[in-house]
Design a protein around this motif. Structure first.
Motif, PDB file in Angstrom:
ATOM      1  N   VAL A 103       0.831  -1.194   0.000  1.00  0.00           N
ATOM      2  CA  VAL A 103       0.000   0.000   0.000  1.00  0.00           C
ATOM      3  C   VAL A 103       0.872   1.252   0.000  1.00  0.00           C
ATOM      4  N   ASP A 104       0.706   2.087  -1.022  1.00  0.00           N
ATOM      5  CA  ASP A 104       1.352   3.395  -1.079  1.00  0.00           C
ATOM      6  C   ASP A 104       0.384   4.395  -0.456  1.00  0.00           C
ATOM      7  N   GLU A 105       0.567   4.677   0.839  1.00  0.00           N
ATOM      8  CA  GLU A 105      -0.417   5.466   1.575  1.00  0.00           C
ATOM      9  C   GLU A 105      -0.588   6.873   1.002  1.00  0.00           C
ATOM     10  N   GLU A 106       0.508   7.512   0.640  1.00  0.00           N
ATOM     11  CA  GLU A 106       0.416   8.873   0.122  1.00  0.00           C
ATOM     12  C   GLU A 106      -0.404   8.916  -1.169  1.00  0.00           C
ATOM     13  N   ARG A 107      -0.170   7.944  -2.014  1.00  0.00           N
ATOM     14  CA  ARG A 107      -0.899   7.884  -3.284  1.00  0.00           C
ATOM     15  C   ARG A 107      -2.368   7.556  -3.057  1.00  0.00           C
ATOM     16  N   ILE A 108      -2.647   6.662  -2.101  1.00  0.00           N
ATOM     17  CA  ILE A 108      -4.035   6.308  -1.803  1.00  0.00           C
ATOM     18  C   ILE A 108      -4.794   7.517  -1.287  1.00  0.00           C
ATOM     19  N   LEU A 109      -4.166   8.294  -0.410  1.00  0.00           N
ATOM     20  CA  LEU A 109      -4.828   9.481   0.137  1.00  0.00           C
ATOM     21  C   LEU A 109      -5.175  10.469  -0.970  1.00  0.00           C
ATOM     22  N   LEU A 110      -4.277  10.614  -1.936  1.00  0.00           N
ATOM     23  CA  LEU A 110      -4.535  11.506  -3.059  1.00  0.00           C
ATOM     24  C   LEU A 110      -5.725  11.003  -3.877  1.00  0.00           C
ATOM     25  N   CYS A 111      -5.773   9.705  -4.134  1.00  0.00           N
ATOM     26  CA  CYS A 111      -6.869   9.130  -4.923  1.00  0.00           C
ATOM     27  C   CYS A 111      -8.206   9.239  -4.190  1.00  0.00           C
ATOM     28  N   LYS A 121     -17.427   5.777  -4.390  1.00  0.00           N
ATOM     29  CA  LYS A 121     -16.243   6.644  -4.355  1.00  0.00           C
ATOM     30  C   LYS A 121     -14.972   5.818  -4.139  1.00  0.00           C
ATOM     31  N   LEU A 122     -15.074   4.769  -3.315  1.00  0.00           N
ATOM     32  CA  LEU A 122     -13.916   3.900  -3.088  1.00  0.00           C
ATOM     33  C   LEU A 122     -13.560   3.130  -4.363  1.00  0.00           C
ATOM     34  N   ALA A 123     -14.592   2.694  -5.090  1.00  0.00           N
ATOM     35  CA  ALA A 123     -14.324   2.005  -6.352  1.00  0.00           C
ATOM     36  C   ALA A 123     -13.657   2.947  -7.350  1.00  0.00           C
ATOM     37  N   LEU A 124     -14.071   4.198  -7.359  1.00  0.00           N
ATOM     38  CA  LEU A 124     -13.438   5.194  -8.223  1.00  0.00           C
ATOM     39  C   LEU A 124     -11.981   5.411  -7.811  1.00  0.00           C
ATOM     40  N   ALA A 125     -11.750   5.472  -6.510  1.00  0.00           N
ATOM     41  CA  ALA A 125     -10.376   5.660  -6.009  1.00  0.00           C
ATOM     42  C   ALA A 125      -9.488   4.491  -6.407  1.00  0.00           C
ATOM     43  N   ARG A 126     -10.039   3.286  -6.404  1.00  0.00           N
ATOM     44  CA  ARG A 126      -9.258   2.111  -6.806  1.00  0.00           C
ATOM     45  C   ARG A 126      -8.848   2.208  -8.272  1.00  0.00           C
ATOM     46  N   ALA A 127      -9.761   2.663  -9.116  1.00  0.00           N
ATOM     47  CA  ALA A 127      -9.424   2.836 -10.527  1.00  0.00           C
ATOM     48  C   ALA A 127      -8.356   3.911 -10.701  1.00  0.00           C
ATOM     49  N   LEU A 128      -8.440   4.988  -9.915  1.00  0.00           N
ATOM     50  CA  LEU A 128      -7.426   6.043  -9.974  1.00  0.00           C
ATOM     51  C   LEU A 128      -6.054   5.519  -9.538  1.00  0.00           C
ATOM     52  N   TYR A 129      -6.070   4.716  -8.487  1.00  0.00           N
ATOM     53  CA  TYR A 129      -4.812   4.211  -7.923  1.00  0.00           C
ATOM     54  C   TYR A 129      -4.059   3.343  -8.920  1.00  0.00           C
ATOM     55  N   LYS A 130      -4.774   2.596  -9.717  1.00  0.00           N
ATOM     56  CA  LYS A 130      -4.112   1.710 -10.677  1.00  0.00           C
ATOM     57  C   LYS A 130      -3.302   2.500 -11.698  1.00  0.00           C
ATOM     58  N   ASP A 131      -3.731   3.734 -11.949  1.00  0.00           N
ATOM     59  CA  ASP A 131      -2.999   4.626 -12.864  1.00  0.00           C
ATOM     60  C   ASP A 131      -2.767   3.958 -14.220  1.00  0.00           C
ATOM     61  N   ALA A 132      -3.813   3.341 -14.749  1.00  0.00           N
ATOM     62  CA  ALA A 132      -3.712   2.664 -16.046  1.00  0.00           C
ATOM     63  C   ALA A 132      -3.840   3.683 -17.172  1.00  0.00           C
ATOM     64  N   PRO A 133      -3.312   3.365 -18.342  1.00  0.00           N
ATOM     65  CA  PRO A 133      -3.388   4.307 -19.467  1.00  0.00           C
ATOM     66  C   PRO A 133      -4.779   4.454 -20.063  1.00  0.00           C
ATOM     67  N   VAL A 134      -5.687   3.508 -19.748  1.00  0.00           N
ATOM     68  CA  VAL A 134      -7.071   3.596 -20.225  1.00  0.00           C
ATOM     69  C   VAL A 134      -8.004   3.508 -19.022  1.00  0.00           C
ATOM     70  N   ILE A 135      -8.838   4.519 -18.841  1.00  0.00           N
ATOM     71  CA  ILE A 135      -9.786   4.535 -17.727  1.00  0.00           C
ATOM     72  C   ILE A 135     -11.187   4.287 -18.279  1.00  0.00           C
ATOM     73  N   VAL A 136     -11.899   3.349 -17.651  1.00  0.00           N
ATOM     74  CA  VAL A 136     -13.255   3.004 -18.083  1.00  0.00           C
ATOM     75  C   VAL A 136     -14.180   3.138 -16.885  1.00  0.00           C
ATOM     76  N   LEU A 137     -15.215   3.956 -17.022  1.00  0.00           N
ATOM     77  CA  LEU A 137     -16.168   4.164 -15.941  1.00  0.00           C
ATOM     78  C   LEU A 137     -17.567   3.812 -16.428  1.00  0.00           C
ATOM     79  N   ASP A 138     -18.124   2.742 -15.889  1.00  0.00           N
ATOM     80  CA  ASP A 138     -19.461   2.283 -16.267  1.00  0.00           C
ATOM     81  C   ASP A 138     -20.442   2.724 -15.182  1.00  0.00           C
ATOM     82  N   GLU A 139     -21.223   3.739 -15.458  1.00  0.00           N
ATOM     83  CA  GLU A 139     -22.143   4.333 -14.473  1.00  0.00           C
ATOM     84  C   GLU A 139     -21.401   4.681 -13.182  1.00  0.00           C
ATOM     85  N   PRO A 140     -20.350   5.497 -13.240  1.00  0.00           N
ATOM     86  CA  PRO A 140     -19.505   5.732 -12.066  1.00  0.00           C
ATOM     87  C   PRO A 140     -20.152   6.609 -11.012  1.00  0.00           C
ATOM     88  N   THR A 141     -21.211   7.338 -11.345  1.00  0.00           N
ATOM     89  CA  THR A 141     -21.795   8.282 -10.384  1.00  0.00           C
ATOM     90  C   THR A 141     -23.262   7.978 -10.102  1.00  0.00           C
TER      91      THR A 141
END
Length: 610
Positions: A466-474, A513-533
């Motif tokens: 766990v990268d705590e600093e990065r998680i807090l940012l996400c 919001k936690l699921a969104l943070a998990r997607a942010l944390y992965k920092d993948a080159p392609v982000i896919v959000l299916d009904e994210p809000t």
């Protein structure tokens, strides 16, 4: 015959897996010769001591036999208890390894196989067997051990009786009682009784298990509703719609009426089986007493031999009864073994290539005339879809329910393969890439996302590191920052109470919001959000989109939403209808086409804000 051979092979395969998984389980079988020996120690020394007593032997001559009997019984008792403890550990090991084998099999399956209804049925059958009947491997092992115990008992009894058979079948005078035919008749009587026991045991076991299966179905329904009522999430509907009577009808009433009737039948079947075996055992025992008693009465065998013969013959009867009762149950374990191997034998359908991908390199995705329908379905979920998405571009996908939006994402992430057409990454069919390497390109929040009963930090990092600093940012970017301050153990706070009694329950919006943070944390080159809000209020939704646009700058991003406001954040909009891509272009271009589907969808929402 073919079915019998198939069942024997399946049974033997189960035993091989059991002994390979926990070699100590072999002690369960090895314990049976010890258990078989124990009664004959008492028979042998009892006959010796009785002969010495009738022969008026001195106490000093009898004492060694008494000490031998006590000593051997003590040793055998110690061994059987020690082996029993080892057996318990072996059975637990088999149970744990059994679950791990299933978990490993399910983890390596491709999603297409995992989501298949046949796979789900196999998994449900095994789960039901675990809940109601226990380990599919341990049950046959226990029954096999008892069966072998009966065999060992019979073998030991024959060894003891063999020296006396000459006397039992010897002609000792005139008349039937003194002829060999007495022994032959009694033995034939015993054999017929044993055959009848095998027949009745098999028949009664089948009837009992058939009734038991139906009762387990009713019990499963009852527990389903009981667990649902204990879940506070279902409490609102039960009370608002007054569903108490409905649930009571489908759960409690069925169990109390049909279930009680089945229990009576089960009790009657079990009682009839036990009574029948007891009566047959008593009759066979009478035959043994008749045979040995007559020979002893006329003085053809001594008192010690009478005890040895009678005890050994009775052990033969007991052993045969044990064999008969366990043989009848072997068929009942076959379904459990079949459920187990049906799951662990599942194989992925996808075949991945060996090309690797540079996640920092260029990302260019193309759907080329892609069509797809789900297994077992006649209608296509997607039909002739073609589009092009370059790295750094943002795409919004809109459409009514069932238009194919989520199916599009499943194909993009290679959870399924197209039936027609192809999907290309940088001009190469995605089937040519290593699957793990390909999936590392995507950070996805699915409509039916899943958080786990794990510490919050591990949920976001999807791992132990766990990268705590990065998680807090996400977490701040996803809008969860303020809620984190109230978590008792910060990132170490467990979510939910299934694995930790102090776990924290989060609301639907917080979980999203936690699921969104998990997607942010992965920092993948392609982000896919299916009904994210979907579970967020308008202010939180606006904040999430603003945060994601900052984070997704320079990345390829795909947004799926029923709220068309997300389209304003994207350069391109893809409009789906009935599985087809009917419009493709920028928001400003699509909104002016009054005959288009996008105009219809946009205005259907916009009119409520005027």
């Amino acid at each position: 015959m073919k079915k019998l051979i198939a069942n024997i092979r399946l049974f033997w395969r189960g035993m091989r897996v059991t002994f390979k998984t926990a070699p100590a389980a072999l002690l369960t079988v090895l314990n049976q010769p010890i258990n078989a020996i124990s009664p004959f120690v008492n028979i042998y020394f009892s006959s010796l001591i009785l002969e010495q007593l009738t022969g008026k032997a001195a106490f000093e001559q009898i004492l060694p036999n008494i000490l031998w009997a006590v000593g051997l019984n003590s040793i055998l008792y110690f061994i059987t208890n020690s082996l029993g403890a080892s057996n318990q550990q072996a059975w637990r090991r088999v149970y744990v390894e059994e679950h791990q084998s299933v978990a490993k099999a399910m983890l390596v399956l491709d999603y297409e196989t995992l989501e298949d209804t046949e796979t789900q049925k196999k998994s449900a059958d095994l789960l039901n067997h675990w809940h109601h009947k226990g380990s599919p491997l341990n049950g046959p092992l226990f029954d096999l051990s008892n069966l072998l115990g009966g065999v060992f008992t019979c073998v030991m009894a024959i060894i003891f009786i063999k020296p006396l058979l000459g006397i039992i079948f010897k002609k000792t005078g005139d008349g039937f009682l003194n002829s060999p035919w007495l022994g032959i008749s009694v033995c034939a009587f015993i054999a017929a009784g044993v055959g009848f026991v095998l027949f009745m045991s098999n028949r009664m076991s089948k009837r009992w298990f058939k009734l038991h299966e139906r009762y387990l179905e009713l019990e499963g329904i009852f527990h389903y509703y009981a667990n649902m009522l204990e879940d506070h999430k279902s409490g609102k509907e039960v009370r608002i719609y007054a569903q108490h009577d409905l649930i009571e009808h489908h759960a409690t009433d069925k169990l109390m009426h049909e279930g009680v009737a089945l229990q009576r039948k089960l009790g009657s079947a079990q009682s009839l089986s036990s009574a029948t075996l007891a009566i047959i055992g008593a009759i066979l025992g009478f035959g043994v007493y008749l045979l040995i008693g007559v020979k002893g009465l006329f003085g053809f065998i001594g008192v010690g031999a009478v005890v040895r013969c009678m005890g050994s013959f009775l052990q033969v009867v007991n052993g045969l009864m044990q064999i008969g009762s366990n043989v009848g149950r072997l068929d009942a374990f076959i379904p459990g073994l079949r459920y187990f191997f049906d799951v662990v034998d599942l194989m992925p359908k996808h075949t991945g290539g060996n090309q690797s991908i540079n996640p920092d390199g260029e990302i260019d995705i193309e759907f080329r005339d892609v069509s797809f329908k789900y297994p077992g379905q006649e209608d296509y979920a997607l039909r002739h879809v073609s589009f092009h998405l370059q790295g750094g571009k943002h795409l919004a996908i809109v459409g009514e329910n069932g238009s194919g939006k989520t199916t599009f994402i499943k194909l993009l992430c290679r959870l399924y393969d197209p039936m027609e057409g192809e999907i290309l990454l940088n001009g190469v069919n995605i089937r040519e890439y290593d699957e793990d390497s390909y999936r590392r390109l995507f950070g996805v929040v699915f409509q039916d996302y899943q958080l786990f009963a794990l510490p919050l930090g591990e949920n976001i990092a999807a791992g132990k590191d766990v990268d705590e600093e990065r998680i807090l940012l996400c977490l701040d970017e996803s809008g969860f920052g303020l809620r984190l301050e109230k978590m008792p153990d910060g990132l170490g706070t467990w979510l939910y109470r299934e694995c930790d009694k102090d776990g924290v329950e989060v609301s639907g919006g917080e979980a999203q919001k936690l699921a969104l943070a998990r997607a942010l944390y992965k920092d993948a080159p392609v982000i896919v959000l299916d009904e994210p809000t979907a579970a967020l209020d308008p202010l939180a939704e606006a904040a999430v989109y603003a945060g994601f646009n900052r984070f997704a700058e320079g990345k390829a991003a795909i947004y799926i939403s029923h709220r068309l406001s997300s389209c304003r954040f994207c350069e391109t909009v893809a409009v789906f209808e009935a599985g087809e891509l009917v419009q493709y272009g920028g928001h400003e271009d699509l909104i002016v086409n009054e005959d288009g589907k996008y105009y219809e969808l946009w205005n259907a929402q916009a009119k409520y804000y005027v």
